[in-house]
Design an enzyme around this catalytic site. Structure first.
Site, PDB file in Angstrom:
ATOM      1  N   HIS A  48      31.367  30.783  11.978  1.00 15.12           N
ATOM      2  CA  HIS A  48      30.260  30.116  12.136  1.00 15.12           C
ATOM      3  C   HIS A  48      29.842  29.031  13.350  1.00 15.12           C
ATOM      4  O   HIS A  48      30.558  28.871  14.034  1.00 15.12           O
ATOM      5  CB  HIS A  48      31.198  28.841  11.188  1.00 15.12           C
ATOM      6  N   HIS A  94      23.809  22.737  17.150  1.00 10.35           N
ATOM      7  CA  HIS A  94      24.137  22.221  16.129  1.00 10.35           C
ATOM      8  C   HIS A  94      23.168  20.770  15.636  1.00 10.35           C
ATOM      9  O   HIS A  94      23.512  19.959  16.094  1.00 10.35           O
ATOM     10  CB  HIS A  94      25.497  21.708  16.377  1.00 10.35           C
TER      11      HIS A  94
END
Ligand SMILES: *[C@@H]1O[C@H](CO)[C@@H](O)[C@H](O)[C@H]1NC(C)=O
Ligand SMILES: *[C@@H]1O[C@H](CO)[C@@H](O)[C@H](O)[C@H]1NC(C)=O
Ligand SMILES: CC(=O)N[C@H]1CO[C@H](CO)[C@@H](O)[C@@H]1O
Length: 304
Positions: A48, A94
């Site tokens: 991930h 992110h």
């Protein structure tokens, strides 16, 4: 004497016939048994936010501790990453690029391509998100081409592909098309044929999970196939609210437990009811170097 020359003859004819026919892969993703198994019937470990790595435990936006090549060398065979349009270039970031900028998609893909070149018997899946709606033709396709991964990407004869209809790992390797690329939103195979839409082919469990018991449900999916005719991915990463701020971050403190066999198997077992009893295709983990994710995948594949 007689016997030895027979052996020599047998060896020579083996080599002769091997060179006469196209070389077929004999070990696929590390296991001879996987060569004859459908891609849709294999459990792969996924990283991930694969680009968001930092060894610094205080880098709260980091979801991994080791770099992309190290993740692959550990055995990761699905790389997930979140893209953002950063002044016209697609980067992997992110949430926002200020929080964690993993560099350009093009540079990321070049790193992946270098690993693929030195690991020719490996099938790899890429799962990218595209929340800013970056252009497939103007941004994504050029990034793949700059790295040479477009030439390795598998294009199915038709879509969606039912879980049982995927080619074997051996067939993917023999064809040279050993990278399978999915995108969560905005894929359009009439524009770029090898960027496949995720949800008609794969369903996912919920994300930003803060419940350590990971109750399974089908969160994101799309028809026309029934859920149990999809492959599926468990989003097996635990989030934590930092100091009651309401900001959820990946939880490194519980990573050894989260990525332990007990937790992963419990999650997988909870999902089997939605998948005709099958194991997950992808175990999407944070901090892949911690815990027993690879052993879990080996067990689910019947090797441990
Ligand atoms: C693959 O098939 C076997 C046998 O049906 C099953 O036990 C296993 O869970 C399947 N794995 C996946 C990832 O589909
Ligand atoms: C990406 O960002 C550039 C510059 O900020 C902008 O011109 C372009 O329209 C954006 N692309 C998309 C798809 O939002
Ligand atoms: C918490 C978590 O892991 N969430 C991820 C689940 O997978 C999707 C990608 O398919 C990500 O967008 C989430 O961040």
């Amino acid at each position: 004497m007689h016997f030895l020359s027979f052996i020599t003859f047998a060896l020579l004819s083996t080599f002769a016939s091997a060179s006469a026919i196209p070389r077929a892969a004999t070990v696929c993703n590390g296991h001879a048994e996987l060569c004859d198994r459908s891609y849709g019937n294999v459990t792969f470990v996924g990283a991930h936010d694969s680009f968001a790595f930092s060894e610094d435990p205080l880098a709260l936006a980091a979801d991994q501790r080791v770099d992309i090549t190290s993740q692959l060398n550990l055995g990761v065979r699905l790389l997930q990453a979140q893209s953002h349009n950063h002044s016209g270039t697609i980067n992997f970031c992110h949430t926002i690029c200020l929080l964690f900028n993993g560099g350009t998609v093009s540079d990321y893909l070049k790193t992946v391509k270098a690993w693929l070149d030195t690991n020719p018997n490996e099938v790899l899946t890429l799962l990218f998100t595209n929340p800013d709606g970056a252009s497939l033709k103007e941004q994504w396709d050029p990034a793949f081409k700059s790295a040479g991964i477009d030439a390795l990407a598998y294009v199915p004869p038709s879509l969606p592909v039912a879980q049982k209809d995927w080619p074997t790992l051996g067939a993917l390797l023999d064809s040279g098309k050993r990278v399978v690329v999915f995108m969560d939103t905005g894929a359009d195979t009439t524009q770029v044929p090898y960027i496949l839409p995720e949800f008609p082919n794969i369903w996912e469990t919920p994300f930003t999970v803060t419940d350590k018991s990971f109750p399974c449900s089908v969160d994101r999916t799309a028809g026309p196939l029934a859920n149990d005719a999809h492959m599926y991915m468990i989003n097996h990463s635990l989030n934590k609210d930092v100091l009651g701020t309401g900001i959820d971050i990946s939880d490194p403190w519980d990573a050894a437990t989260t990525n332990g066999l007990t937790s992963i198997f419990a999650h997988a077992n909870g999902c089997a009811q939605f998948a005709d009893g099958r194991a997950p295709n992808f175990l999407l983990l944070d901090f892949v170097n911690i815990g027993e994710g690879f052993k879990a995948a080996d067990t689910l594949n019947g090797f441990a």
